[in-house]
Structure formats: structure tokens, C-alpha cells
Design an enzyme around this catalytic site. Sequence first.
Site, PDB file in Angstrom:
ATOM      1  N   ASN A  12       0.867  -1.185   0.000  1.00  0.00           N
ATOM      2  CA  ASN A  12       0.000   0.000   0.000  1.00  0.00           C
ATOM      3  C   ASN A  12       0.901   1.230   0.000  1.00  0.00           C
ATOM      4  OD1 ASN A  12      -1.795   2.053   0.522  1.00  0.00           O
ATOM      5  ND2 ASN A  12      -2.225   1.442   2.643  1.00  0.00           N
ATOM      6  N   LYS A  14       0.060   4.226  -0.189  1.00  0.00           N
ATOM      7  CA  LYS A  14      -0.600   5.394   0.415  1.00  0.00           C
ATOM      8  C   LYS A  14      -0.404   6.618  -0.500  1.00  0.00           C
ATOM      9  CE  LYS A  14       0.412   3.413   4.891  1.00  0.00           C
ATOM     10  NZ  LYS A  14       0.199   3.540   6.311  1.00  0.00           N
ATOM     11  N   HIS A  98      -9.507   1.005   4.963  1.00  0.00           N
ATOM     12  CA  HIS A  98      -8.216   1.171   5.657  1.00  0.00           C
ATOM     13  C   HIS A  98      -8.444   2.092   6.859  1.00  0.00           C
ATOM     14  CE1 HIS A  98      -4.090   2.329   6.490  1.00  0.00           C
ATOM     15  NE2 HIS A  98      -3.699   1.296   5.764  1.00  0.00           N
ATOM     16  N   GLU A 100      -6.820   4.447   7.986  1.00  0.00           N
ATOM     17  CA  GLU A 100      -6.579   5.871   7.721  1.00  0.00           C
ATOM     18  C   GLU A 100      -7.803   6.508   7.068  1.00  0.00           C
ATOM     19  OE1 GLU A 100      -2.836   5.410   5.655  1.00  0.00           O
ATOM     20  OE2 GLU A 100      -1.881   4.852   7.546  1.00  0.00           O
ATOM     21  N   GLU A 168      -5.397  -5.275  10.424  1.00  0.00           N
ATOM     22  CA  GLU A 168      -4.384  -4.252  10.640  1.00  0.00           C
ATOM     23  C   GLU A 168      -4.664  -3.529  11.953  1.00  0.00           C
ATOM     24  OE1 GLU A 168      -2.391  -3.045   6.752  1.00  0.00           O
ATOM     25  OE2 GLU A 168      -4.113  -1.738   6.987  1.00  0.00           O
ATOM     26  N   GLY A 174       2.478   1.907  10.740  1.00  0.00           N
ATOM     27  CA  GLY A 174       3.459   2.982  10.621  1.00  0.00           C
ATOM     28  C   GLY A 174       4.176   3.318  11.916  1.00  0.00           C
ATOM     29  N   SER A 214       3.337  -2.474  10.239  1.00  0.00           N
ATOM     30  CA  SER A 214       4.789  -2.497  10.466  1.00  0.00           C
ATOM     31  C   SER A 214       5.458  -3.805  10.052  1.00  0.00           C
ATOM     32  CB  SER A 214       5.109  -2.178  11.937  1.00  0.00           C
ATOM     33  OG  SER A 214       4.716  -0.853  12.231  1.00  0.00           O
ATOM     34  N   GLY A 235       2.790  -1.300   4.222  1.00  0.00           N
ATOM     35  CA  GLY A 235       2.797   0.129   3.901  1.00  0.00           C
ATOM     36  C   GLY A 235       4.203   0.606   3.583  1.00  0.00           C
TER      37      GLY A 235
HETATM   38  C1  PEP Z   1      -0.734  -0.023   5.844  1.00  0.00           C
HETATM   39  O1  PEP Z   1      -0.747   1.136   5.482  1.00  0.00           O
HETATM   40  O2  PEP Z   1      -1.646  -0.775   5.476  1.00  0.00           O
HETATM   41  C2  PEP Z   1       0.357  -0.487   6.684  1.00  0.00           C
HETATM   42  C3  PEP Z   1       0.291  -1.690   7.173  1.00  0.00           C
HETATM   43  O3  PEP Z   1       1.393   0.386   6.907  1.00  0.00           O
HETATM   44  P1  PEP Z   1       2.833   0.045   7.568  1.00  0.00           P
HETATM   45  O4  PEP Z   1       3.311  -1.240   6.961  1.00  0.00           O
HETATM   46  O5  PEP Z   1       3.691   1.217   7.203  1.00  0.00           O
HETATM   47  O6  PEP Z   1       2.623  -0.102   9.039  1.00  0.00           O
END
Ligand code: PEP
Length: 252
Positions: A12, A14, A98, A100, A168, A174, A214, A235
Site C-alpha cells: 500500500n 498510500k 483502511h 486511515e 491491521e 506505521g 509495520s 505500507g
Molecule cells: C498499511 O498502510 O496498510 C500499513 C500496514 O502500513 P505500515 O506497513 O507502514 O505499518
Amino acid sequence: MRRTPRPLVAGNWKMHGLKSSLREARAVATSLAKGAFSCDVMICPPATLLRPMKEAVQGSKLKLGGQDCHASSQGAHTGDVSAEMLKDAGAGAVIVGHSERRADHGETNMQVRSKAAAAHRAGLVAIICVGETLAERKAGAARRVVGHQLKGSLPVTANEKNTVIAYEPVWAIGTGLTPTVDDVADVHSHIRKRLGALMSEGAPDRVRLLYGGSVKPANAEELLAIKNVDGALVGGASLKARDFLMIVSASG
Ligand code: PEP
């Protein structure tokens, strides 16, 4: 016996990526052509890069997805993108719900369900995200919250081919933090069981359940080996081909 679905590792991006970033997608596509990977690999770039990325990786095994879609196929919705438009631009899937989007745009389970249904209508795979906040986890409510989101966000059109669930934890996205192996296993097994009540017989065992939050080259192998984890939604670590490919390799 549960038949393990073929894993999926999806990146992703983003709100990251300009035309110059296409070289990262090209590098992923080139590696996929050289190696024998036992998982599907996808990048979900910003909508502006879908068409150029499709052209840049034409003929490769790399799959592409969008990051969100509107529930309608067209209309007076300034700034929004429909599932049909994503498909037209080269996507085969779209992330919906998601955290976010749920946090920044106040998206509810009902809206996420409509978006997932729109993805199905357009012939896209819906990657439906669920996950608890840190306060909810600390309160011992992770399973309940995730179960509630799942029930509210899954459209009746969902089946094992057109739907992927991504667990998630919001607090892991993040932040560099990850749940313990036992906690991931616990929530994924709960999701699998809940799907049993929400989908027709057979499908729940074959729906891919991704872990996201992460995921990095350093922890990918451990996370991807957990029972009921059928891949990852990545991400930050998906932006550089080298890191992303290390995670892809870790899936076996
Ligand atoms: C995501 O945005 O779906 C995500 C898992 O981000 P990250 O891997 O940066 O934690």
C-alpha cells in the site's frame, strides 16, 4: 482440513509516489519474472499512478490495486474515484476500509460494505481492512471490535475469490510496533471463525487473511509463518523494491 490459500503480499503506497517511483514497480516486476515465488504480489499505488504503472509492468505477474473507491460507479462526487475507473486504469483489486480512511474520513462499516460491494460490481477484489485501536486492545476488546467491523463491512456478494480480509491493528500501522505472534494468531483464528457464520460453506477457509502493521524484512518471516496468516499488507516497507521483495521472499 483447511486448504491453505495462495498467499498475497500487497504493498500500500498510500499518498506516496510520482512518475519517478515507477522504477520501484519495474524492479519488483523484473524480480517476479526471474524467480519462482509462491505468493501473489500486488502494489496499490495512488490512483494517479495506476495507468502508468500498468504500462510500466505490462506482461509481468505483478498485480495492481487501488487504495479506495466510491460506492457509486459515476456521478457528482468531486475528487472521488469509482471502482469501475480503477478497473479501467488497470487495477484488479481495491483496498477498502483502511484505518486511515476510517479515521481521516469518518468511514463507517456501512460505507465500507458499500465500497466493497462496488468493487465486486466492477469485477475487482475487495481488500477489506479491520483492526482495533490501542485503547481497544488494552481494554481486551480486540476480538469484539474486529468481529463487529467484519460483520458490518462484508457485503453479501463476498466470496473467497473476490474478497481478502486484512487485519491491521491501528496502533501497529506505521509505528514499528507489532502484536505478538500469539495475538496475531488469536485474531486471525477469530476472523476465520466469524467468516464461517458470514459466508457460505467452504468459502471461509479459502478467503485470504492478510496481516498488516509495520511488516518489515526483519519480521516478515515470523509474521507470515503464523497459522491463518495468508500474506501481508505492507505500507512503508513496500515503497522500496528491495525491502518489498525481501518480504515477498519471506512468504515462502
Ligand atoms: C498499511 O498502510 O496498510 C500499513 C500496514 O502500513 P505500515 O506497513 O507502514 O505499518
